[in-house]
Design a protein around this motif. Structure first.
Motif, PDB file in Angstrom:
ATOM      1  N   GLY A   1      56.570  37.061 -11.075  1.00  0.00           N
ATOM      2  CA  GLY A   1      56.298  37.461 -12.455  1.00  0.00           C
ATOM      3  C   GLY A   1      57.542  37.507 -13.309  1.00  0.00           C
ATOM      4  N   ARG A   2      58.709  37.661 -12.693  1.00  0.00           N
ATOM      5  CA  ARG A   2      59.963  37.717 -13.464  1.00  0.00           C
ATOM      6  C   ARG A   2      60.592  36.346 -13.681  1.00  0.00           C
ATOM      7  NH1 ARG A   2      60.835  42.323 -10.029  1.00  0.00           N
ATOM      8  NH2 ARG A   2      62.237  41.099  -8.697  1.00  0.00           N
ATOM      9  N   ILE A   3      59.974  35.300 -13.138  1.00  0.00           N
ATOM     10  CA  ILE A   3      60.530  33.951 -13.300  1.00  0.00           C
ATOM     11  C   ILE A   3      60.235  33.439 -14.700  1.00  0.00           C
ATOM     12  CG2 ILE A   3      60.341  31.550 -12.542  1.00  0.00           C
ATOM     13  CD1 ILE A   3      59.786  32.523  -9.753  1.00  0.00           C
ATOM     14  N   ILE A   4      61.269  32.968 -15.355  1.00  0.00           N
ATOM     15  CA  ILE A   4      61.123  32.347 -16.680  1.00  0.00           C
ATOM     16  C   ILE A   4      61.434  30.871 -16.520  1.00  0.00           C
ATOM     17  CG2 ILE A   4      61.931  32.276 -19.060  1.00  0.00           C
ATOM     18  CD1 ILE A   4      62.696  35.184 -18.838  1.00  0.00           C
ATOM     19  N   LEU A   5      60.432  30.050 -16.736  1.00  0.00           N
ATOM     20  CA  LEU A   5      60.617  28.613 -16.582  1.00  0.00           C
ATOM     21  C   LEU A   5      61.455  28.057 -17.720  1.00  0.00           C
ATOM     22  CD1 LEU A   5      56.948  27.711 -15.585  1.00  0.00           C
ATOM     23  CD2 LEU A   5      58.913  28.003 -14.066  1.00  0.00           C
TER      24      LEU A   5
ATOM     25  N   LEU B   1      55.433  29.526  -8.586  1.00  0.00           N
ATOM     26  CA  LEU B   1      55.526  29.487  -7.133  1.00  0.00           C
ATOM     27  C   LEU B   1      56.336  28.286  -6.661  1.00  0.00           C
ATOM     28  CD1 LEU B   1      51.984  30.546  -5.850  1.00  0.00           C
ATOM     29  CD2 LEU B   1      54.148  31.654  -5.333  1.00  0.00           C
ATOM     30  N   TYR B   2      56.163  27.164  -7.338  1.00  0.00           N
ATOM     31  CA  TYR B   2      56.909  25.961  -6.972  1.00  0.00           C
ATOM     32  C   TYR B   2      58.409  26.187  -7.154  1.00  0.00           C
ATOM     33  CZ  TYR B   2      58.904  21.297  -7.387  1.00  0.00           C
ATOM     34  OH  TYR B   2      59.706  20.179  -7.240  1.00  0.00           O
ATOM     35  N   THR B   3      58.785  26.806  -8.248  1.00  0.00           N
ATOM     36  CA  THR B   3      60.203  27.078  -8.487  1.00  0.00           C
ATOM     37  C   THR B   3      60.782  27.987  -7.417  1.00  0.00           C
ATOM     38  OG1 THR B   3      59.838  26.859 -10.880  1.00  0.00           O
ATOM     39  CG2 THR B   3      61.847  27.978 -10.177  1.00  0.00           C
ATOM     40  N   TYR B   4      60.006  28.976  -7.006  1.00  0.00           N
ATOM     41  CA  TYR B   4      60.481  29.903  -5.985  1.00  0.00           C
ATOM     42  C   TYR B   4      60.474  29.257  -4.602  1.00  0.00           C
ATOM     43  CZ  TYR B   4      61.541  34.566  -4.236  1.00  0.00           C
ATOM     44  OH  TYR B   4      62.172  35.646  -3.681  1.00  0.00           O
ATOM     45  N   MET B   5      59.534  28.343  -4.378  1.00  0.00           N
ATOM     46  CA  MET B   5      59.458  27.647  -3.098  1.00  0.00           C
ATOM     47  C   MET B   5      60.720  26.844  -2.812  1.00  0.00           C
ATOM     48  SD  MET B   5      58.981  24.307  -1.841  1.00  0.00           S
ATOM     49  CE  MET B   5      58.366  23.488  -3.289  1.00  0.00           C
ATOM     50  N   LEU B   6      61.305  26.256  -3.850  1.00  0.00           N
ATOM     51  CA  LEU B   6      62.524  25.467  -3.675  1.00  0.00           C
ATOM     52  C   LEU B   6      63.685  26.311  -3.162  1.00  0.00           C
ATOM     53  CD1 LEU B   6      62.432  23.274  -6.926  1.00  0.00           C
ATOM     54  CD2 LEU B   6      61.820  22.581  -4.601  1.00  0.00           C
ATOM     55  N   LYS B   7      63.578  27.638  -3.303  1.00  0.00           N
ATOM     56  CA  LYS B   7      64.642  28.531  -2.857  1.00  0.00           C
ATOM     57  C   LYS B   7      64.372  29.142  -1.483  1.00  0.00           C
ATOM     58  CE  LYS B   7      65.590  29.887  -7.657  1.00  0.00           C
ATOM     59  NZ  LYS B   7      65.684  31.020  -8.620  1.00  0.00           N
ATOM     60  N   ARG B   8      63.283  28.699  -0.838  1.00  0.00           N
ATOM     61  CA  ARG B   8      62.947  29.282   0.468  1.00  0.00           C
ATOM     62  C   ARG B   8      62.694  28.237   1.549  1.00  0.00           C
ATOM     63  NH1 ARG B   8      65.152  32.692  -1.507  1.00  0.00           N
ATOM     64  NH2 ARG B   8      64.499  34.853  -1.942  1.00  0.00           N
TER      65      ARG B   8
END
Length: 634
Positions: free
Chosen positions: A505-509, A585-592
């Motif tokens: 929720g805190r991710i700003i695209l 979720l895609y943006t966060y997935m790239l970091k995991r």
């Protein structure tokens, strides 16, 4: 206006980058030069790279070669013609006869001259034709790659048979000398590879690091660092080696932390590091903690330690097996007899494998091979070494230990890859290993019962809290093959899911960051209170959350409700197809999902280094070894 052609041999060592500027191929320094002179390039080579030969042996021109050949023949003709005329003047034969002899001699001479000239031309074109500069450079680069990736010695260019082979394949190619290869071509190829890898890693959004230490046969210490990231263009997991560097400082936590930080800054990835994977060495773990990075213990190392500690419960049987294997590997008559008996029993001849404590799964390999040729071993030992015979109880222990060890064998092999997602399997494999070991709890054979009990205790000690590791549990959830099914305790999933929703929720695209609306002024246009769309707009407003956290929750819940994909499918390709649906979720997935489960990539670097720096190549300097390793691994 067409650019001026570059004829100077200096351009073999420089690359034109901008008008009136050139970059050195060895040190990457950019030099300025005047429009009509390249003296600055020459001075740089003499001052900074004095050992590199910048002179070019130019080939003779064909015209000059033919002219020399023709002039030599003509000189011979001039010497022959007077002799003929003198003989004619003193002869009593008719003048016509003399004239005919003279004409015949000249024709023969001209014919010989033509044959010599044509032979020289044929030899030059078909056999001695020189290669173009570009082609020679390409062959030089390929030669260096062959040496680096094939672990060959630099002296291969001086070996007579290799030179004959190259001469037969391409007579026009002149092999570089060992000095040129070492002091000129190697630094140039290293700098070229370095620039290429740095350009590739710039695209990474997040980077996972693996690091480890190694001591060579010359007692020089090295630290290897590999980087792993997801290429956002190809959706592939990429691995690069960013350094295998000689390290002469004390191996303290502070020193190693400073060394790693310098390397990360040099590659401009210090702000992209999400995790550092290493073995369980205290100094490496301390260095990671001092540097402020998140640490992940190497899964393969932990499994190996777990198994080695548990094998002490059946050490008596394992020692007996080792003694038998050592005898057959050491005794030539024993090995021959074992092979003969295998052939007599119509068994495919197999050699026994030796257990090595530092090699993962080597105990399983030894016991598995030992049990496969059980009958042949029993028969051979009964004939030549009855004192080495195993008891029936020992054979039972061997037979029952193999399926237990095969669990860890399979897991270690699967998580040791670096070209596919592995961190998300960490928690899943811990769950599966525990379930599989539990199946052997009813075992009645005393040594095996103690073996299983010890394995359970070791598993609990090393992996009891693995589901509380933030990086690993988020990677498991974001892998569409596992999600909540990868967890053994559903409470740990609920906790991880709540935290992940908050983070998403805190991710700003980037698109949202540039389109944040400014406060609007009060509108003067009267609203249509009785519009036909009023009721519809109110319903939509209630369904679409305005709070970013609420939007993240909706996106996460939708993702969780999707069915799991086959475990053999590539999760990165799945995310590629749904990139627009689950943007946060895609943006966060790239970091995991780029995180590796083991530090095996560093182990592979050291294996290659050991093949390059062996007992016959101890004079290879640390700098050259680092450069060869960089070319070999990238």
């Amino acid at each position: 206006m067409a650019s001026k052609r570059k004829y100077s041999p200096l351009w073999d060592h420089f690359e034109s980058t901008e008008p009136k500027k050139a970059k050195c191929n060895y040190c990457s320094k950019t030099l300025a030069m005047s429009s009509s002179s390249i003296g600055s390039l020459s001075r740089h080579m003499k001052k900074v790279h004095p050992t590199i030969n910048i002179k070019l042996n130019r080939l003779e021109r064909i015209d000059d070669h033919e002219e020399n050949a023709s002039s030599t023949d003509l000189d011979q003709n001039v010497q022959e013609v007077p002799t003929t005329s003198t003989a004619t003047s003193t002869s009593t034969a008719p003048i016509a006869t003399t004239s005919t002899a003279t004409t015949s001699t000249k024709a023969t001479t001209v014919r010989r001259s033509t044959q010599i000239a044509s032979t020289s031309m044929k030899d030059y074109i078909e056999i001695k034709k020189p290669l173009s500069l570009i082609k020679s450079q390409q062959l030089d680069e390929q030669l260096l790659k062959m040496i680096a990736k094939g672990y060959h010695a630099l002296r291969i260019v001086e070996e007579q048979e290799f030179r004959k082979l190259v001469e037969m394949l391409n007579p026009g190619y002149k092999l570089p000398t060992r000095k040129t290869l070492s002091e000129s071509l190697l630094p140039k190829a290293y700098n070229k590879a370095l620039e290429r890898v740095k350009k590739e890693i710039v695209k990474a959004i997040a980077v996972c690091i693996t690091t480890d230490g190694w001591r060579s046969v010359t007692n020089d210490d090295y630290i290897a660092i590999t980087a792993h990231y997801i290429d956002p263009d190809t959706y592939k997991l990429c691995s690069v080696m960013i350094g295998c560097c000689n390290y002469n400082e004390s191996h303290t936590m502070v020193n190693i932390s400073e060394f790693l930080h310098e390397k990360f800054c040099e590659w401009n990835i210090d702000y992209k590091i999400t995790a550092v994977v290493s073995d369980n060495a205290a100094n490496i773990l301390g260095a990671v903690r001092i540097g402020g990075w998140r640490s992940v213990s190497c899964f393969a190392h932990s499994i190996n330690l777990l198994v080695q500690n548990s094998l002490t419960t059946i050490s008596e049987t394992v020692t007996k097996v080792k003694n038998v294997v050592e005898y057959f590997n050491r005794s030539l008559p024993g090995a021959r007899k074992l092979k003969e008996i295998q052939e007599q029993m119509n068994i495919a001849p197999l050699k026994l494998k030796q257990d090595i404590s530092t090699r993962w799964n080597s105990t399983f390999d030894m016991l598995n091979r030992f049990f496969k040729i059980k009958d042949a071993i029993i028969a051979t030992i009964a004939i030549i070494r009855s004192d080495l015979a195993l008891s029936p109880n020992d054979w039972i222990v061997v037979e029952k230990a193999i399926p237990i060890l095969s669990i860890f064998y399979e897991v270690t092999n699967e998580v040791s890859g670096e070209n596919y997602v592995s961190a998300s399997k960490y928690i899943v494999f811990c769950k599966l290993m525990s379930n599989q070991i539990e199946k052997f709890s009813a075992e009645t054979t005393e040594p095996i019962k103690a073996f299983v009990t010890r394995l359970k205790d070791e598993m609990m000690q090393r992996f009891g809290d693995v589901e509380k590791n933030v990086l690993l549990r988020e990677a498991t959830i974001l892998d569409p093959r596992f999600k909540q099914r990868g967890f053994r305790d559903i409470k740990n999933f609920d906790t991880a899911a709540a935290e992940l929703k908050s983070k998403i929720g805190r991710i700003i695209l980037p698109s949202e960051r540039s389109n944040i609306p400014e406060p609007a002024e009060p509108s003067t246009v009267p609203s249509k209170a009785n519009s036909i769309w009023e009721q519809f707009d109110e319903e939509v407003a209630r369904l679409v959350p305005e709070n970013p956290v609420a939007a993240g929750i909706v996106e996460f819940d939708k993702y969780i409700q999707e069915p799991l994909i086959n475990r053999n499918q590539n999760p990165l390709l799945w995310w590629k197809e749904r990139k627009a649906v689950y943007r946060c979720l895609y943006t966060y997935m790239l970091k995991r999902l780029h995180i590796t489960a083991t530090s095996v990539p560093c182990e592979r670097v050291f294996s290659k280094a050991g093949l390059t720096l062996n007992d016959r190549r101890t004079r290879l300097t640390t700098r050259k070894l680092s450069q060869l390793m960089f070319i070999s691994c990238n």
